[in-house]
Design a protein around this motif. Structure first.
Motif, mmCIF file in Angstrom:
data_model
loop_
_atom_site.group_PDB
_atom_site.id
_atom_site.type_symbol
_atom_site.label_atom_id
_atom_site.label_comp_id
_atom_site.label_asym_id
_atom_site.label_seq_id
_atom_site.Cartn_x
_atom_site.Cartn_y
_atom_site.Cartn_z
ATOM 1 N N LEU A 13 -37.255 30.321 -15.689
ATOM 2 C CA LEU A 13 -37.314 30.831 -14.511
ATOM 3 C C LEU A 13 -36.240 30.207 -13.499
ATOM 4 O O LEU A 13 -35.700 30.942 -12.582
ATOM 5 C CB LEU A 13 -38.721 31.090 -13.810
ATOM 6 C CG LEU A 13 -39.495 32.011 -14.718
ATOM 7 C CD1 LEU A 13 -41.078 32.027 -14.304
ATOM 8 C CD2 LEU A 13 -39.088 33.584 -14.866
ATOM 9 N N ARG A 14 -36.415 29.073 -13.065
ATOM 10 C CA ARG A 14 -35.493 28.191 -12.301
ATOM 11 C C ARG A 14 -33.897 28.294 -12.802
ATOM 12 O O ARG A 14 -33.236 28.557 -11.727
ATOM 13 C CB ARG A 14 -36.132 26.767 -12.425
ATOM 14 C CG ARG A 14 -37.305 26.597 -11.825
ATOM 15 C CD ARG A 14 -37.838 25.319 -11.907
ATOM 16 N NE ARG A 14 -39.085 25.100 -11.043
ATOM 17 C CZ ARG A 14 -39.852 23.966 -11.078
ATOM 18 N NH1 ARG A 14 -39.726 23.033 -12.051
ATOM 19 N NH2 ARG A 14 -41.062 24.017 -10.446
ATOM 20 N N THR A 15 -33.788 28.222 -13.799
ATOM 21 C CA THR A 15 -32.474 28.463 -14.503
ATOM 22 C C THR A 15 -31.910 29.866 -14.057
ATOM 23 O O THR A 15 -30.783 30.075 -13.662
ATOM 24 C CB THR A 15 -32.205 28.240 -15.925
ATOM 25 O OG1 THR A 15 -32.577 27.005 -16.259
ATOM 26 C CG2 THR A 15 -30.826 28.519 -16.368
ATOM 27 N N PHE A 16 -32.650 30.845 -14.044
ATOM 28 C CA PHE A 16 -32.434 32.270 -13.900
ATOM 29 C C PHE A 16 -32.120 32.486 -12.204
ATOM 30 O O PHE A 16 -31.278 32.971 -11.945
ATOM 31 C CB PHE A 16 -33.390 33.277 -14.374
ATOM 32 C CG PHE A 16 -33.346 34.507 -14.158
ATOM 33 C CD1 PHE A 16 -32.299 35.377 -14.601
ATOM 34 C CD2 PHE A 16 -33.867 35.062 -12.641
ATOM 35 C CE1 PHE A 16 -32.228 36.998 -14.269
ATOM 36 C CE2 PHE A 16 -33.486 36.443 -12.352
ATOM 37 C CZ PHE A 16 -32.613 37.244 -13.133
ATOM 38 N N SER A 17 -32.878 31.691 -11.601
ATOM 39 C CA SER A 17 -32.906 31.906 -10.290
ATOM 40 C C SER A 17 -31.801 31.173 -9.507
ATOM 41 O O SER A 17 -31.299 31.544 -8.577
ATOM 42 C CB SER A 17 -34.327 31.376 -9.625
ATOM 43 O OG SER A 17 -34.301 29.705 -9.708
ATOM 44 N N ARG A 18 -31.339 30.389 -10.310
ATOM 45 C CA ARG A 18 -29.633 29.625 -9.780
ATOM 46 C C ARG A 18 -28.716 30.624 -10.006
ATOM 47 O O ARG A 18 -27.693 30.657 -9.172
ATOM 48 C CB ARG A 18 -29.718 28.571 -10.734
ATOM 49 C CG ARG A 18 -30.340 27.214 -10.089
ATOM 50 C CD ARG A 18 -30.005 25.980 -10.497
ATOM 51 N NE ARG A 18 -30.086 25.792 -11.962
ATOM 52 C CZ ARG A 18 -31.371 25.164 -12.632
ATOM 53 N NH1 ARG A 18 -32.295 24.820 -11.758
ATOM 54 N NH2 ARG A 18 -31.718 25.204 -13.774
ATOM 55 N N ARG A 19 -28.795 31.548 -10.974
ATOM 56 C CA ARG A 19 -27.789 32.493 -11.200
ATOM 57 C C ARG A 19 -28.075 33.857 -10.285
ATOM 58 O O ARG A 19 -27.062 34.514 -9.662
ATOM 59 C CB ARG A 19 -27.599 32.967 -12.686
ATOM 60 C CG ARG A 19 -27.279 31.807 -13.678
ATOM 61 C CD ARG A 19 -26.818 32.144 -14.805
ATOM 62 N NE ARG A 19 -27.926 33.047 -15.590
ATOM 63 C CZ ARG A 19 -28.996 32.964 -16.389
ATOM 64 N NH1 ARG A 19 -29.270 31.866 -16.593
ATOM 65 N NH2 ARG A 19 -29.598 34.042 -16.933
ATOM 66 N N VAL A 20 -29.440 34.306 -10.425
ATOM 67 C CA VAL A 20 -29.690 35.446 -9.607
ATOM 68 C C VAL A 20 -30.879 35.000 -8.678
ATOM 69 O O VAL A 20 -31.862 35.086 -9.025
ATOM 70 C CB VAL A 20 -30.213 36.710 -10.719
ATOM 71 C CG1 VAL A 20 -30.517 37.847 -9.861
ATOM 72 C CG2 VAL A 20 -28.995 36.892 -11.560
#
Length: 225
Positions: free
Chosen positions: A159-166
């Motif tokens: 989720l943290r990796t995703f939130s850095r992109r979106v």
């Protein structure tokens, strides 16, 4: 560690099969017709075939175990499944972790707000399509006491990796998959995205299956300002 163990067993099974095949080839290498001759060669070939069978069985068993460890993550809502339903039932309280800093909060901490509780996942295409609209709802209607709480059951690092992109501008939370979660949450994870509108009295007023737009959500929450 489970993945490492499965890979080791699979590799061991392949090696066992290769060694057994090599033994058979070595037994018959000197024979003109390349088939076992004499009791020793036949006995060795039969034993090698049994070893090969054991290796194949181990591969099948390992593959089955690997499939069994893959979590059931639910499915996405199809276009023909999109629906909503008016409700009037108490919202069950539950704890979740904020993705940003790992702190623990409860749904009841937002009891003075109109809540859009959105159950989503990074692998769910319809969920991703409504993120910009939910971000706008959370941002534009905050002065009216509206919050959007986005909850996923995926690993926090994903989720943290995703939130850095979106970036999610909503309250992004995470729960551990568990039967101890309220049925409202667990059932919402079965088909995603699922959203609930919760009013200031703590009542779930609307069930929403499938992705929606900014206009839809703004009209839905306006009834409970």
């Amino acid at each position: 560690m489970e993945g490492v163990g499965t890979s080791f067993l699979y590799a061991a099974a392949v090696i066992i099969i290769m060694v057994a095949v090599g033994l058979i080839l070595a037994l018959v290498s000197g024979n003109e017709r390349k088939i076992p001759q004499g009791p020793v060669q036949w006995m060795g070939t039969i034993l090698a075939c049994l070893v090969i069978g054991s290796g194949v069985w181990l591969i099948v068993l390992t593959m089955g175990a690997a499939e069994a460890t893959v979590p059931v993550r639910g499915v996405t809502a199809r276009p023909d499944q999109i629906e909503d339903m008016d409700l009037n039932t108490p919202a069950p309280d539950f704890e979740f972790m904020l993705v940003a800093d790992g702190s623990k909060v409860r749904l009841s901490d937002y009891s003075d707000k109109v809540i859009v509780l959105n159950l989503w996942a990074t692998w769910c295409a319809p969920c991703l399509s409504e993120i910009p609209d939910l971000n706008r709802i959370h941002r534009d209607l905050s002065d009216s006491g509206v919050v959007v709480i986005s909850i996923s059951d995926e690993p926090v690092e994903e989720l943290r990796t995703f939130s850095r992109r979106v970036p999610l501008q909503t309250i992004s939370g995470r729960v551990e998959p568990s039967n101890a979660l309220p049925q409202l949450v667990n059932s919402g994870f079965e088909i995603r995205p699922t959203s609930y509108i919760i009013d200031r009295t703590g009542a779930v007023r609307k069930y929403i299956l499938g992705a929606r737009t900014y206009g839809y959500f703004s009209r839905a929450v306006a009834l409970y300002f």
